[in-house]
Write a protein that holds these residues in place. Structure first.
Motif, PDB file in Angstrom:
ATOM      1  N   GLY A   1       4.376   3.268 -11.555  1.00  0.00           N
ATOM      2  CA  GLY A   1       3.667   2.269 -10.777  1.00  0.00           C
ATOM      3  C   GLY A   1       3.509   2.652  -9.325  1.00  0.00           C
ATOM      4  O   GLY A   1       3.261   1.802  -8.468  1.00  0.00           O
ATOM      5  N   VAL A   2       3.672   3.937  -9.014  1.00  0.00           N
ATOM      6  CA  VAL A   2       3.590   4.395  -7.630  1.00  0.00           C
ATOM      7  C   VAL A   2       2.129   4.420  -7.180  1.00  0.00           C
ATOM      8  O   VAL A   2       1.287   5.037  -7.838  1.00  0.00           O
ATOM      9  CB  VAL A   2       4.202   5.802  -7.485  1.00  0.00           C
TER      10      VAL A   2
ATOM     11  N   HIS B   1       5.090  -3.163  -8.914  1.00  0.00           N
ATOM     12  CA  HIS B   1       4.375  -4.047  -7.994  1.00  0.00           C
ATOM     13  C   HIS B   1       4.640  -5.511  -8.316  1.00  0.00           C
ATOM     14  O   HIS B   1       4.654  -6.364  -7.415  1.00  0.00           O
ATOM     15  CB  HIS B   1       2.871  -3.758  -8.085  1.00  0.00           C
ATOM     16  N   SER B   2       4.900  -5.789  -9.601  1.00  0.00           N
ATOM     17  CA  SER B   2       5.163  -7.173 -10.021  1.00  0.00           C
ATOM     18  C   SER B   2       6.540  -7.655  -9.602  1.00  0.00           C
ATOM     19  O   SER B   2       6.844  -8.840  -9.706  1.00  0.00           O
ATOM     20  CB  SER B   2       5.032  -7.278 -11.545  1.00  0.00           C
ATOM     21  N   GLY B   3       7.382  -6.732  -9.135  1.00  0.00           N
ATOM     22  CA  GLY B   3       8.745  -7.083  -8.767  1.00  0.00           C
ATOM     23  C   GLY B   3       9.743  -6.763  -9.857  1.00  0.00           C
ATOM     24  O   GLY B   3      10.963  -6.803  -9.626  1.00  0.00           O
TER      25      GLY B   3
END
Length: 218
Positions: A140-141, A189-191
């Motif tokens: 997710g980078v 990104h969603s945590g």
């Protein structure tokens, strides 16, 4: 008389060369050659380059690279080809090496797909990370993250110091390259956190660190 003999010898050599063209390349190469020496298509002296296969006297197939420069004279209906300077280079070994490399790359990509592995390369000299598409998707980078510390910042806070230390130790010149592997959590990104496993090869000779990663959970 001598001029006609030279012309006859030249045409004979050209005929022998054309006869050796591989059947699968014959139509293309003969058309390219015809275009290259056609005075109506070249208002000025021009260069020509092509590659293809020929059939050697022993029946083997050889790849050649042909380069030439055509010289023309006259204008209109009087324009004619006056001279051709050409070189021929045997490209067989280079072609074979390129084909073998392409085959290895295809096999590698297949292995990566079957193993659901992503790839990345780190260049310590300029602190730059190149992410493969699958590795970027797993981690997710964002595309903007291309440095070591930028990557570390994406890790779970409890894993950052440990992973930083492991990577720095792996790059120690005293180790003279080698492999290391480890597991860590990356924050999406969603945590959410995702566990990843990575295996890394350090190539001191080339100044790069290359590795694979896979997810340990969806």
């Amino acid at each position: 008389m001598q001029t006609r003999r030279r012309e006859a010898r030249r045409h004979r050599r050209e005929g022998e060369a054309v006869a050796r063209i591989h059947p699968d390349d014959y139509a293309r190469l003969t058309q390219e050659l015809a275009n290259a020496i056609d005075p109506t298509q070249h208002p000025e002296d021009d260069d020509f380059e092509t590659e293809g296969r020929i059939v050697a006297p022993d029946g083997s197939h050889r790849w050649i690279l042909a380069r030439s420069r055509q010289f023309f004279a006259g204008s209109g209906t009087e324009r004619r080809l006056t001279r051709v300077l050409s070189t021929i280079q045997d490209m067989t070994d280079r072609k074979r090496a390129a084909d073998e490399m392409l085959d290895r790359e295809r096999r590698l990509q297949l292995a990566l797909e079957l193993g659901q592995l992503g790839t990345f390369t780190y260049y310590p000299s300029d602190d730059r990370i190149e992410w493969g598409p699958r590795a970027r998707g797993m981690s997710g980078v964002p595309e903007a993250v291309t440095t070591f510390e930028g990557f570390i910042e994406r890790l779970h806070p409890d894993d950052q110091d440990r992973v930083r230390t492991e990577v720095i130790e792996s790059l120690d010149p005293a180790r003279d390259g080698g492999f290391f592997e480890g597991e860590y959590r990356i924050v999406l990104h969603s945590g959410e956190s995702r566990w990843l496993h990575q295996r890394v090869a350090v190539h001191e000779q080339f100044g790069v660190t290359a590795g694979t990663m896979r997810t340990l959970q969806p």
